[in-house]
Design an enzyme around this catalytic site. Sequence first.
Site, PDB file in Angstrom:
ATOM      1  N   TYR A 261      40.631  41.550 -47.799  1.00  0.00           N
ATOM      2  CA  TYR A 261      39.337  41.598 -47.110  1.00  0.00           C
ATOM      3  C   TYR A 261      39.137  42.997 -46.530  1.00  0.00           C
ATOM      4  CZ  TYR A 261      35.586  39.626 -44.070  1.00  0.00           C
ATOM      5  OH  TYR A 261      34.399  39.317 -43.446  1.00  0.00           O
ATOM      6  N   CYS A 262      38.071  43.696 -46.936  1.00  0.00           N
ATOM      7  CA  CYS A 262      37.717  45.004 -46.397  1.00  0.00           C
ATOM      8  C   CYS A 262      38.878  45.979 -46.567  1.00  0.00           C
ATOM      9  CB  CYS A 262      37.270  44.857 -44.951  1.00  0.00           C
ATOM     10  SG  CYS A 262      36.554  46.351 -44.228  1.00  0.00           S
ATOM     11  N   LEU A 263      39.403  46.533 -45.485  1.00  0.00           N
ATOM     12  CA  LEU A 263      40.535  47.449 -45.581  1.00  0.00           C
ATOM     13  C   LEU A 263      41.747  46.757 -46.208  1.00  0.00           C
ATOM     14  CD1 LEU A 263      42.075  50.051 -45.023  1.00  0.00           C
ATOM     15  CD2 LEU A 263      42.270  49.361 -42.620  1.00  0.00           C
TER      16      LEU A 263
ATOM     17  N   GLY B 134      41.554  44.693 -48.559  1.00  0.00           N
ATOM     18  CA  GLY B 134      41.279  44.753 -49.986  1.00  0.00           C
ATOM     19  C   GLY B 134      41.589  46.121 -50.565  1.00  0.00           C
TER      20      GLY B 134
ATOM     21  N   PHE C   4      37.198  40.727 -50.865  1.00  0.00           N
ATOM     22  CA  PHE C   4      36.048  40.448 -50.005  1.00  0.00           C
ATOM     23  C   PHE C   4      35.530  41.777 -49.454  1.00  0.00           C
ATOM     24  CE2 PHE C   4      37.921  36.078 -48.497  1.00  0.00           C
ATOM     25  CZ  PHE C   4      37.709  35.553 -49.766  1.00  0.00           C
TER      26      PHE C   4
END
Length: 606
Positions: free
Chosen positions: A339-341, A343, A367
Amino acid sequence: MAQDDTPSAFRLPDPAVVSRTMADVAERGQRIVQDFLKRQSDNASNGGGTGGAGSDPLNLAGAFMEMTTRLMSNPARLMQAQIGFWQDYMTLWQHTARRMMGKETGAVISEDPKDKRFKDDAWRDNEIFDFIKQSYLLSARYFQTAAASAEGLDEKSAQKVDFYTRQFVDALSPTNFALTNPEVLRRTAETGGENLLKGLSNLLGDLERGKGSLQISMVDRSKFSVGENIAVTPGSVVYQNELMQLVQYNPSTEKVLKRPLLILPPWINKFYILDLRPKNSFIRWAVEQGHTVFVCSWVNPDESLAEKGFDDYMQLGPYAALEAIEKATGEKNINAIGYCLGGTLLAATLAHMAAKRDTRIKSATFFTTMVDFEEAGELSVFIDEEQLQALEDKMNKRGFLEGSEMAGTFNMLRANDLIWSFVVNNYLLGQEPFPFDLLYWNSDSTRMPAKMHSFYLRRMYQQNDLIKPGAVDLLGVKLDLRKIKLPTYILSTREDHIAPWQSTYRATQIYGGPIRFVLAASGHIAGVANPPASGKYSHWVSDTAPPTAEAWLEGATELAGSWWPDWHRWVSALDKAQVPARTPGDGALAVIEPAPGSYVKVMASD
């Protein structure tokens, strides 16, 4: 004359309340000022004076000076904009005069229907407030048009000028001032000014909490407790190291998918965005679908972890988790979500694993994740050499970036929703903030280790090295994202102000394996934490991945409701094998403590 005792009549405040409030203001205000001055003195004595880059840490002067020079080089265009502004203003005067004489007139300019600032009926029904509103909107349009009309600005300067012009315009909204906000004036009349006294007390409380710097309260923090009424999905910590605790969740089905699921959340924020309440917990829902869920709960770092880098997060995060999951379940192969960082870390890890021919991660889900940072949205405003140097100087002195500073940057991206609305509610209306789980999580900020954060900002945001084959070396391996060949699910959100979906889409043209790209409605958080039962927010799907995001959207199909079931159908179809449910502690790893663990409970102010 009989006294008017109608609810709208102005009444004097209780003298006892005024006396107590002002005494409290005097005592608390003096203490705040003394503490603030002492810190400034200590900072100056430690070499942290206000000279040099510190006098303009955002490097605004140069950008606005260049804009002014460009504007003055074409005075005719500037004059034309001014004439247009005054013509609109005179039309507004005429319309207002007609309204005051009882005649119907149309609006010269209207607010965006999504603008919540002017929701009070008085902004339309009252001629004076309607004039104030439209006058502000005309001025705002003029400022932004003038700033945008400067020709010849480089892209970074133009973006910075546009961003901070909007910040200036938002700050000057009449809704932010007591005398020009009808709702505040009404509340002041109804309470005899006690709302302003209460607002002053709230302001002092936020200054005290920020130790002299204003930290606006967005939520009633007393209504939430991590592990008690938020982040309550049952499970256990089964492994930990200095950077993360690995949480394994209790099964709720007799059979589970053979492949465990590892979630790598960002360490900019805490993992329980995916486990807020039972009704909107992605983690709980994934468990109910038959996944054996593991989550990395990152430490909230202090100065002792200043030298931890991106490679440490890879080694002590996903690599350590893979080994721990095998011990806990006996399974080498897993599905992974970033998710975000988190990811971005997952993508870097997958490239590292590809070079090492390590195939333990069989599918990857991202994500709202950027790996191509060429067009990183408005966060790019904060990424130039002057600002990075100032930030690194600050981080190197204490070993980390303070969580409140990171949160403040993100809040500026949606200033009307995440700053000014709370100024009005808390300080002008004198109300307590609402108990909202999402805002509690948003205010539970985390720190960032100095070495890691500098690497992340410079090598990815500033230099965009991650997509350049061989440009980034982690643990002795040069990364090439093109070597990622496994099935990939990319989830982006249409109104994302942190990871613009057009930028996240670029990954579809980089990875080599089969890719499913899905676009959810709403933003970076609400679009992800969108359970099927809520019935909110649609999503778009397509079986193709054309070269551009615009082409993808043109050919995509919009579906009602949450994307969660689409993801589960995709990931479970990759390997439908099932095994008896696994319980934390049944494998080779003993239970350390109950979920959500102790790392997530460490607050940035602790």
